[in-house]
Enzyme design. Structure first.
Site, short mmCIF file in Angstrom:
data_model
loop_
_atom_site.label_atom_id
_atom_site.label_comp_id
_atom_site.label_asym_id
_atom_site.label_seq_id
_atom_site.Cartn_x
_atom_site.Cartn_y
_atom_site.Cartn_z
N ASP A 151 0.90 -1.14 -0.05
CA ASP A 151 -0.02 -0.12 0.19
C ASP A 151 0.79 1.25 -0.16
OD1 ASP A 151 -2.25 -1.56 0.25
OD2 ASP A 151 -2.07 -1.94 2.48
N HIS A 179 -5.43 -3.63 5.62
CA HIS A 179 -5.04 -3.94 3.98
C HIS A 179 -6.26 -4.42 3.32
CE1 HIS A 179 -2.77 -4.99 0.62
NE2 HIS A 179 -3.09 -6.31 0.83
P1 NAD Z 1 -0.27 -18.46 -5.23
O1 NAD Z 1 -1.48 -19.45 -5.34
O2 NAD Z 1 0.48 -18.17 -6.58
O3 NAD Z 1 0.90 -19.12 -4.13
C1 NAD Z 1 0.48 -19.45 -3.04
C2 NAD Z 1 1.38 -20.50 -2.73
O4 NAD Z 1 0.93 -21.08 -1.25
C3 NAD Z 1 1.22 -21.80 -3.60
O5 NAD Z 1 2.66 -22.08 -3.99
C4 NAD Z 1 0.78 -22.84 -2.77
O6 NAD Z 1 1.21 -24.19 -2.94
C5 NAD Z 1 1.25 -22.15 -1.38
N1 NAD Z 1 0.36 -23.05 -0.06
C6 NAD Z 1 -0.73 -23.21 0.05
N2 NAD Z 1 -1.31 -23.94 1.18
C7 NAD Z 1 0.09 -24.17 1.69
C8 NAD Z 1 0.78 -24.52 2.84
N3 NAD Z 1 -0.40 -25.01 3.73
N4 NAD Z 1 1.57 -24.55 3.37
C9 NAD Z 1 2.55 -23.75 2.50
N5 NAD Z 1 2.62 -23.32 1.24
C10 NAD Z 1 1.00 -23.49 0.58
O7 NAD Z 1 -0.77 -17.16 -4.64
P2 NAD Z 1 0.04 -15.57 -4.39
O8 NAD Z 1 -0.33 -14.89 -5.62
O9 NAD Z 1 1.53 -15.95 -4.25
O10 NAD Z 1 -0.62 -15.03 -3.23
C11 NAD Z 1 -0.51 -15.44 -1.98
C12 NAD Z 1 -1.37 -14.78 -1.02
O11 NAD Z 1 -0.60 -13.49 -0.69
C13 NAD Z 1 -2.56 -14.81 -1.17
O12 NAD Z 1 -3.66 -14.88 -0.17
C14 NAD Z 1 -2.80 -13.08 -1.64
O13 NAD Z 1 -4.19 -12.76 -1.57
C15 NAD Z 1 -1.99 -12.50 -0.76
N6 NAD Z 1 -1.21 -11.35 -1.05
C16 NAD Z 1 -1.07 -10.57 -0.17
C17 NAD Z 1 -0.74 -9.09 -0.55
C18 NAD Z 1 -0.49 -8.11 0.71
O14 NAD Z 1 -0.38 -6.86 0.37
N7 NAD Z 1 -0.37 -8.38 1.91
C19 NAD Z 1 -0.36 -8.61 -1.67
C20 NAD Z 1 -0.78 -9.67 -2.89
C21 NAD Z 1 -1.10 -11.04 -2.52
C1 LMR Z 2 -3.10 -6.47 -3.05
O1 LMR Z 2 -3.31 -5.46 -2.41
O2 LMR Z 2 -2.67 -6.39 -4.34
C2 LMR Z 2 -3.09 -7.96 -2.60
O3 LMR Z 2 -3.90 -7.58 -1.19
C3 LMR Z 2 -3.93 -8.82 -3.28
C4 LMR Z 2 -5.18 -8.47 -3.65
O4 LMR Z 2 -6.38 -9.54 -3.37
O5 LMR Z 2 -5.66 -7.55 -4.21
#
Ligand code: NAD
Ligand code: LMR
Length: 330
Positions: A151, A179
């Site tokens: 953010d 967030h």
């Molecule tokens: P993705 O599906 O590409 O990757 C997630 C990974 O987690 C996969 O490789 C999967 O196998 C693994 N996984 C699932 N269960 C698991 C477990 N029990 N133990 C270990 N690994 C496990 O998803 P992504 O795009 O990398 O996003 C991951 C998370 O981050 C999502 O929840 C997304 O919403 C979040 N996110 C947060 C922010 C933020 O600003 N905080 C920003 C973007 C995404």
């Molecule tokens: C973001 O802000 O990009 C992440 O939290 C992923 C989402 O779900 O938007």
């Protein structure tokens, strides 16, 4: 010696984040854990000629235990991402138990580690982590962080036309609250160096930061949410924690913390009526040294944004706490 662990290391965020950590000279040992593909990701990264020794683990053969044992910092991007039409809260059903189980592992195998949670919904997954650590008797609020750096990165980028900075990151723009959507509150009046936003552009800029995640979800059209910008932001936050751990002073990062457990947090909790909130936090070798109260002296517009934020945030926090205190039937 610094050991970092990434849980969810094979995913869209996990892989580029692991790449950045592998190339970071401050990391000596990097452990990758996921339910799939970590041997391949680790083998690939192991050919990079950088300091960090790398290893990959799967759940079999006590993989989580091996990944976490000795870890100083654990970054968690494990869990499912959004598709168009979903809110972050829609991810709770799947991600709440993923985060709960991984944090149980942290409580057992590296209870002193700094824990940085990326998995959504952050407004609920961080309270989940806090409750798990409390139940295990190892909760240190100074060591638990919800990563809200994306953010901040978005605010710096989207406001560039007003900050006039060639390098957008040179504008320090605090983003507070939570967030997701309206819980994200950029405090442009507290930016340094100060800059002006024309009044007819202010609302659109606020909305763009609050709903920046939706832009990426829509553009990816079913293939997930922000991964590369999140890896950049997650690394920026993790690197700051590691620098502070190694003794560098003067590091401040906005992050979602349990306010009553961090010096300076009580006054902010009282002012906002919420125990979890993102504020600029001074980092030290023991984690969060001080929660900086920048809510005083904000503009009337920002006061309204903060009020809307806290109304939404309270329910998200309570949902996370309840998930651990009164678990849903299996
Ligand atoms: P993705 O599906 O590409 O990757 C997630 C990974 O987690 C996969 O490789 C999967 O196998 C693994 N996984 C699932 N269960 C698991 C477990 N029990 N133990 C270990 N690994 C496990 O998803 P992504 O795009 O990398 O996003 C991951 C998370 O981050 C999502 O929840 C997304 O919403 C979040 N996110 C947060 C922010 C933020 O600003 N905080 C920003 C973007 C995404
Ligand atoms: C973001 O802000 O990009 C992440 O939290 C992923 C989402 O779900 O938007």
């Amino acid at each position: 010696m610094v050991k970092a662990a990434v849980l969810g290391a094979s995913g869209g965020i996990g892989q580029p984040l692991s790449l950045l950590l592998k190339t970071c000279p401050l990391v000596d040992d990097l452990a990758l854990y996921d339910v799939v593909n970590t041997p391949g990701v680790a083998a690939d990264l192991s050919h990079i000629s950088s300091v960090a020794k790398i290893s990959g683990f799967l759940p079999k053969d006590d993989g989580l235990k091996h990944a976490l044992t000795g870890a100083d910092i654990v970054v968690i991007p494990a869990g499912i991402p959004r598709k168009p039409g979903m809110t972050r809260d829609d991810l709770f059903k799947v991600n709440a138990s993923i985060v709960r189980d991984l944090v149980k592992g942290i409580a057992e195998f590296c209870p002193k580690a700094f824990v940085c949670i990326i998995s959504n919904p952050v407004n609920s997954t961080v309270p989940i982590a806090a409750e798990v650590l409390k139940a295990a008797g190892v909760f240190d609020p100074r060591r638990l962080f919800g990563v809200t750096t994306l953010d901040v990165v978005r605010a710096e980028t989207f406001a560039q036309e007003f900050t006039g900075q060639k390098d957008p990151s040179k504008a320090q723009i605090p983003v507070v609250g939570g967030h997701s959507g309206e819980t994200i509150v950029p405090l442009f009046s507290k930016a340094t160096p100060a800059f002006q936003i024309p009044s007819d552009k202010y609302e659109a800029l606020i909305k763009r930061v609050q709903f920046g995640g939706d832009e990426v979800v829509k553009a990816k059209d079913g293939a997930g949410s922000a991964t590369l910008s999140m890896a950049f932001a997650g690394f920026r936050f993790a690197e700051s924690v590691i620098k502070a751990l190694k003794g560098q002073t003067g590091i401040v990062e906005p992050t979602f913390i349990y306010l009553p457990g961090v010096p300076g947090g009580d006054a902010i909790a009282k002012a906002t009526g919420t125990d979890f909130f993102s504020v600029p936090v001074s980092l030290g070798s023991g984690g969060a040294d001080k929660a900086n109260n920048i809510l005083e002296g904000v503009t009337e517009q920002e006061k309204k944004l903060i009020q809307t934020c806290t109304e939404g945030l309270k329910g998200n926090i309570e949902k996370g706490i309840e998930f651990i205190k009164n678990p849903p039937p299996k």
